[in-house]
Design a protein around this motif. Structure first.
Motif, PDB file in Angstrom:
ATOM      1  N   LEU A  59      91.544  19.814   8.679  1.00  0.00           N
ATOM      2  CA  LEU A  59      92.070  20.774   9.653  1.00  0.00           C
ATOM      3  C   LEU A  59      90.958  21.527  10.369  1.00  0.00           C
ATOM      4  CD1 LEU A  59      95.076  22.295   7.689  1.00  0.00           C
ATOM      5  CD2 LEU A  59      94.982  20.303   9.194  1.00  0.00           C
ATOM      6  N   LYS A  60      91.190  21.781  11.652  1.00  0.00           N
ATOM      7  CA  LYS A  60      90.245  22.591  12.442  1.00  0.00           C
ATOM      8  C   LYS A  60      90.998  23.766  13.046  1.00  0.00           C
ATOM      9  CE  LYS A  60      86.175  20.064  13.901  1.00  0.00           C
ATOM     10  NZ  LYS A  60      85.474  20.243  12.658  1.00  0.00           N
ATOM     11  N   PHE A  61      90.277  24.884  13.164  1.00  0.00           N
ATOM     12  CA  PHE A  61      90.927  26.125  13.559  1.00  0.00           C
ATOM     13  C   PHE A  61      90.298  26.770  14.787  1.00  0.00           C
ATOM     14  CE2 PHE A  61      91.731  25.492   9.088  1.00  0.00           C
ATOM     15  CZ  PHE A  61      93.062  25.862   8.945  1.00  0.00           C
ATOM     16  N   CYS A  62      91.165  27.546  15.470  1.00  0.00           N
ATOM     17  CA  CYS A  62      90.721  28.463  16.506  1.00  0.00           C
ATOM     18  C   CYS A  62      91.066  29.867  16.004  1.00  0.00           C
ATOM     19  CB  CYS A  62      91.440  28.159  17.822  1.00  0.00           C
ATOM     20  SG  CYS A  62      91.179  29.438  19.083  1.00  0.00           S
ATOM     21  N   PRO A  63      90.154  30.498  15.256  1.00  0.00           N
ATOM     22  CA  PRO A  63      90.460  31.842  14.769  1.00  0.00           C
ATOM     23  C   PRO A  63      90.536  32.837  15.922  1.00  0.00           C
ATOM     24  CG  PRO A  63      88.218  31.197  14.150  1.00  0.00           C
ATOM     25  CD  PRO A  63      88.843  30.007  14.816  1.00  0.00           C
ATOM     26  N   THR A  64      91.494  33.724  15.823  1.00  0.00           N
ATOM     27  CA  THR A  64      91.728  34.718  16.881  1.00  0.00           C
ATOM     28  C   THR A  64      92.232  36.000  16.237  1.00  0.00           C
ATOM     29  OG1 THR A  64      92.412  32.988  18.429  1.00  0.00           O
ATOM     30  CG2 THR A  64      93.094  35.225  18.953  1.00  0.00           C
ATOM     31  N   GLY A  65      91.749  37.127  16.750  1.00  0.00           N
ATOM     32  CA  GLY A  65      92.254  38.408  16.264  1.00  0.00           C
ATOM     33  C   GLY A  65      91.142  39.216  15.631  1.00  0.00           C
ATOM     34  N   GLY A  66      90.633  40.178  16.398  1.00  0.00           N
ATOM     35  CA  GLY A  66      89.614  41.071  15.857  1.00  0.00           C
ATOM     36  C   GLY A  66      88.197  40.530  15.945  1.00  0.00           C
ATOM     37  N   ILE A  67      88.004  39.378  16.588  1.00  0.00           N
ATOM     38  CA  ILE A  67      86.654  38.800  16.689  1.00  0.00           C
ATOM     39  C   ILE A  67      85.936  39.416  17.893  1.00  0.00           C
ATOM     40  CG2 ILE A  67      85.336  36.658  16.894  1.00  0.00           C
ATOM     41  CD1 ILE A  67      87.699  35.184  15.685  1.00  0.00           C
ATOM     42  N   THR A  68      84.651  39.678  17.728  1.00  0.00           N
ATOM     43  CA  THR A  68      83.851  40.263  18.801  1.00  0.00           C
ATOM     44  C   THR A  68      82.699  39.318  19.147  1.00  0.00           C
ATOM     45  OG1 THR A  68      82.264  41.332  17.336  1.00  0.00           O
ATOM     46  CG2 THR A  68      84.285  42.563  17.815  1.00  0.00           C
ATOM     47  N   THR A  90      80.532  39.073  16.069  1.00  0.00           N
ATOM     48  CA  THR A  90      80.975  38.306  14.893  1.00  0.00           C
ATOM     49  C   THR A  90      81.280  36.846  15.231  1.00  0.00           C
ATOM     50  OG1 THR A  90      83.265  39.041  15.232  1.00  0.00           O
ATOM     51  CG2 THR A  90      81.920  40.332  13.708  1.00  0.00           C
ATOM     52  N   ALA A  91      81.395  36.536  16.525  1.00  0.00           N
ATOM     53  CA  ALA A  91      81.746  35.169  16.944  1.00  0.00           C
ATOM     54  C   ALA A  91      80.818  34.098  16.353  1.00  0.00           C
ATOM     55  CB  ALA A  91      81.759  35.085  18.471  1.00  0.00           C
ATOM     56  N   PRO A  92      79.486  34.315  16.352  1.00  0.00           N
ATOM     57  CA  PRO A  92      78.617  33.248  15.844  1.00  0.00           C
ATOM     58  C   PRO A  92      78.884  32.877  14.381  1.00  0.00           C
ATOM     59  CG  PRO A  92      77.334  34.822  17.119  1.00  0.00           C
ATOM     60  CD  PRO A  92      78.707  35.417  16.939  1.00  0.00           C
ATOM     61  N   ASP A  93      79.303  33.848  13.561  1.00  0.00           N
ATOM     62  CA  ASP A  93      79.597  33.551  12.151  1.00  0.00           C
ATOM     63  C   ASP A  93      80.777  32.594  12.033  1.00  0.00           C
ATOM     64  OD1 ASP A  93      77.600  35.316  11.495  1.00  0.00           O
ATOM     65  OD2 ASP A  93      78.964  37.004  11.199  1.00  0.00           O
ATOM     66  N   TYR A  94      81.760  32.775  12.904  1.00  0.00           N
ATOM     67  CA  TYR A  94      82.908  31.861  12.914  1.00  0.00           C
ATOM     68  C   TYR A  94      82.499  30.490  13.451  1.00  0.00           C
ATOM     69  CZ  TYR A  94      86.370  35.535  11.984  1.00  0.00           C
ATOM     70  OH  TYR A  94      87.118  36.533  11.400  1.00  0.00           O
ATOM     71  N   LEU A  95      81.761  30.506  14.568  1.00  0.00           N
ATOM     72  CA  LEU A  95      81.417  29.230  15.217  1.00  0.00           C
ATOM     73  C   LEU A  95      80.501  28.373  14.344  1.00  0.00           C
ATOM     74  CD1 LEU A  95      81.020  30.580  18.855  1.00  0.00           C
ATOM     75  CD2 LEU A  95      82.758  28.958  18.044  1.00  0.00           C
ATOM     76  N   ALA A  96      79.848  29.000  13.360  1.00  0.00           N
ATOM     77  CA  ALA A  96      78.955  28.246  12.470  1.00  0.00           C
ATOM     78  C   ALA A  96      79.741  27.457  11.419  1.00  0.00           C
ATOM     79  CB  ALA A  96      77.988  29.209  11.776  1.00  0.00           C
ATOM     80  N   LEU A  97      81.034  27.746  11.247  1.00  0.00           N
ATOM     81  CA  LEU A  97      81.831  27.052  10.228  1.00  0.00           C
ATOM     82  C   LEU A  97      82.232  25.660  10.709  1.00  0.00           C
ATOM     83  CD1 LEU A  97      84.260  29.958   9.180  1.00  0.00           C
ATOM     84  CD2 LEU A  97      82.170  29.209   8.010  1.00  0.00           C
ATOM     85  N   SER A  98      82.207  24.685   9.786  1.00  0.00           N
ATOM     86  CA  SER A  98      82.513  23.310  10.202  1.00  0.00           C
ATOM     87  C   SER A  98      83.991  23.119  10.535  1.00  0.00           C
ATOM     88  CB  SER A  98      82.082  22.329   9.106  1.00  0.00           C
ATOM     89  OG  SER A  98      82.764  22.641   7.919  1.00  0.00           O
ATOM     90  N   ASN A  99      84.859  24.003  10.041  1.00  0.00           N
ATOM     91  CA  ASN A  99      86.291  23.855  10.361  1.00  0.00           C
ATOM     92  C   ASN A  99      86.743  24.767  11.505  1.00  0.00           C
ATOM     93  OD1 ASN A  99      86.060  26.142   8.816  1.00  0.00           O
ATOM     94  ND2 ASN A  99      87.855  25.747   7.523  1.00  0.00           N
ATOM     95  N   VAL A 100      85.781  25.275  12.271  1.00  0.00           N
ATOM     96  CA  VAL A 100      86.118  26.065  13.462  1.00  0.00           C
ATOM     97  C   VAL A 100      85.683  25.294  14.706  1.00  0.00           C
ATOM     98  CG1 VAL A 100      85.534  28.164  14.765  1.00  0.00           C
ATOM     99  CG2 VAL A 100      86.088  28.310  12.336  1.00  0.00           C
ATOM    100  N   GLY A 101      86.643  25.070  15.609  1.00  0.00           N
ATOM    101  CA  GLY A 101      86.328  24.353  16.843  1.00  0.00           C
ATOM    102  C   GLY A 101      85.957  25.294  17.966  1.00  0.00           C
ATOM    103  N   CYS A 102      86.679  26.387  18.061  1.00  0.00           N
ATOM    104  CA  CYS A 102      86.392  27.436  19.031  1.00  0.00           C
ATOM    105  C   CYS A 102      87.051  28.701  18.510  1.00  0.00           C
ATOM    106  CB  CYS A 102      86.919  27.072  20.424  1.00  0.00           C
ATOM    107  SG  CYS A 102      88.717  27.063  20.582  1.00  0.00           S
ATOM    108  N   ILE A 103      86.761  29.813  19.165  1.00  0.00           N
ATOM    109  CA  ILE A 103      87.430  31.044  18.745  1.00  0.00           C
ATOM    110  C   ILE A 103      88.208  31.618  19.923  1.00  0.00           C
ATOM    111  CG2 ILE A 103      85.724  31.634  16.985  1.00  0.00           C
ATOM    112  CD1 ILE A 103      84.752  33.767  19.082  1.00  0.00           C
TER     113      ILE A 103
END
Ligand code: PYR
Length: 206
Positions: free
Chosen positions: A152-161, A164-177
């Motif tokens: 599964l791949k995710f687009c996390p949303t909600g409270g991201i700035t 903090t965006a680079p920490d999410y984008l560094a995850l292998s299961n994150v495609g975009c935020i």
């Protein structure tokens, strides 16, 4: 673009946009595009939303316009009729899912638990919105579910700035935020589309 997975590759940041005035739709889309962002999730949270989608689809065809906050089955067809090229939901019910499938559009259904994500995967949906990202556990949560749910791949949303965006984008299961900071209420109220372009330019380089 035919699948939800394709949606995750359009931009590192998918702007999550709330418009109170459809007159702001085209200038906002042009500002995002000028900043290097080629996609918009226009949320169905205001009475101006469907008209905004319609205007962007007609006047700024270079940007991929989608509808967010699809929370009722009828929203799916309304958004498709307005010209939305994809749909996003913050969470999922069977009725919303069926209505989204009926449009034939790619879509990102929302999930915030492992069981919700597993249910969506059972229906062939492997690109998901993770909402509300920060409140649901953020980076640590997504990292933890990458082991048991590697497909599964995710687009996390909600409270991201932007910080903090680079920490999410560094995850292998994150495609975009998903990010709402590109189109802040104050900039829209002041019709400061230059500010929106500057935020987009910064976000497109993440
Ligand atoms: C939505 O409202 O659809 C989100 O992406 C949270």
């Amino acid at each position: 673009m035919t699948t939800g997975a394709d949606l995750l590759g359009l931009s590192p940041v998918m702007p999550v946009v709330v418009l109170d005035d459809a007159a702001d739709a085209v200038p906002t889309a042009r500002a995002l595009l000028a900043g290097g962002i080629g996609v918009i999730e226009l949320t169905l949270r205001t009475p101006a939303a469907l008209a905004s989608i319609e205007r962007i689809a007609a006047e700024v065809p270079e940007i991929v316009i989608g509808a967010g906050t699809v929370t009722a089955p009828e929203h799916a067809k309304q958004a498709a009729d307005a010209g939305a090229k994809f749909l996003v939901t913050p969470g999922c019910t069977d009725a919303v899912l069926d209505a989204a499938f009926d449009t034939g559009l790619p879509f990102l259904p929302g999930a915030s638990t492992v069981s919700e994500a597993m249910r969506l995967a059972e229906r062939g949906l492997t690109a998901l919105k993770f909402f509300p990202a920060e409140a649901s556990g953020g980076v640590a949560y997504l990292k933890s579910i990458g082991g048991p749910l590697p497909g599964l791949k995710f687009c996390p949303t909600g409270g991201i700035t932007v910080k903090t965006a680079p920490d999410y984008l560094a995850l292998s299961n994150v495609g975009c935020i998903g990010g709402s900071w590109l189109t802040p209420k104050d900039a829209l109220a002041a019709k400061d589309f230059g500010k929106i372009e500057a935020f987009a330019a910064e976000a497109s380089k993440l």
